[in-house]
Motif scaffolding. Structure first.
Motif, mmCIF file in Angstrom:
data_model
loop_
_atom_site.group_PDB
_atom_site.id
_atom_site.type_symbol
_atom_site.label_atom_id
_atom_site.label_comp_id
_atom_site.label_asym_id
_atom_site.label_seq_id
_atom_site.Cartn_x
_atom_site.Cartn_y
_atom_site.Cartn_z
ATOM 1 N N ALA A 1 67.156 -6.028 56.028
ATOM 2 C CA ALA A 1 66.274 -5.920 57.190
ATOM 3 C C ALA A 1 64.972 -5.227 56.812
ATOM 4 N N LYS A 2 65.056 -4.171 56.026
ATOM 5 C CA LYS A 2 63.850 -3.443 55.619
ATOM 6 C C LYS A 2 62.937 -4.344 54.787
ATOM 7 N N HIS B 1 74.082 -2.924 53.341
ATOM 8 C CA HIS B 1 73.301 -3.993 52.709
ATOM 9 C C HIS B 1 72.502 -4.800 53.722
ATOM 10 N N LEU B 2 72.999 -4.953 54.943
ATOM 11 C CA LEU B 2 72.223 -5.643 55.974
ATOM 12 C C LEU B 2 70.967 -4.852 56.320
ATOM 13 N N GLY C 1 72.009 -6.501 63.853
ATOM 14 C CA GLY C 1 72.912 -7.266 62.987
ATOM 15 C C GLY C 1 72.133 -7.934 61.872
ATOM 16 N N ARG C 2 72.190 -9.235 61.813
ATOM 17 C CA ARG C 2 71.416 -9.984 60.817
ATOM 18 C C ARG C 2 69.987 -10.147 61.334
ATOM 19 N N ILE C 3 69.065 -9.506 60.665
ATOM 20 C CA ILE C 3 67.666 -9.504 61.071
ATOM 21 C C ILE C 3 66.954 -10.661 60.376
ATOM 22 N N THR D 1 69.377 2.543 60.756
ATOM 23 C CA THR D 1 70.038 2.166 59.525
ATOM 24 C C THR D 1 71.086 3.197 59.143
ATOM 25 N N ARG D 2 71.763 2.928 58.057
ATOM 26 C CA ARG D 2 72.740 3.866 57.499
ATOM 27 C C ARG D 2 72.757 3.645 55.992
#
Length: 83
Positions: free
Chosen positions: A19-20, A14-15, A66-68, A9-10
């Motif tokens: 995801a989290k 927002h993605l 990407g999109r999880i 992550t970073r």
């Protein structure tokens, strides 16, 4: 045996935040340890994952980036638990 899930992550992604949330929702049905790794802490990680984050690994194997989505992670956890 508990599985190990790693989320690359970073800060401010927002993605990654989505995801989290998706990953934490899965902990109700599956036992696994979650480790978050901020790629900003390493030039190597930034180079490897900079355009892909978030990236999810399960037991060292890249599962999704990407999109999880919950379905893909659920399927991966289920498959690992059956092996």
């Amino acid at each position: 045996m508990a599985r190990h899930m790693r989320l690359y992550t970073r800060e401010g992604c927002h993605l990654c935040e989505n995801a989290k949330e998706t990953i934490l929702a899965l902990q109700a049905d599956h036992e696994f340890e979650l480790e978050e790794v901020d790629i900003s802490s390493s030039d190597d990680l930034t180079e490897r994952y900079g355009l892909m984050i978030p990236v999810v690994e399960l037991d060292g194997e890249e599962v999704q980036y990407g999109r999880i989505d919950q379905f893909t992670l659920y399927e991966a956890l289920t498959a690992k638990n059956q092996s």
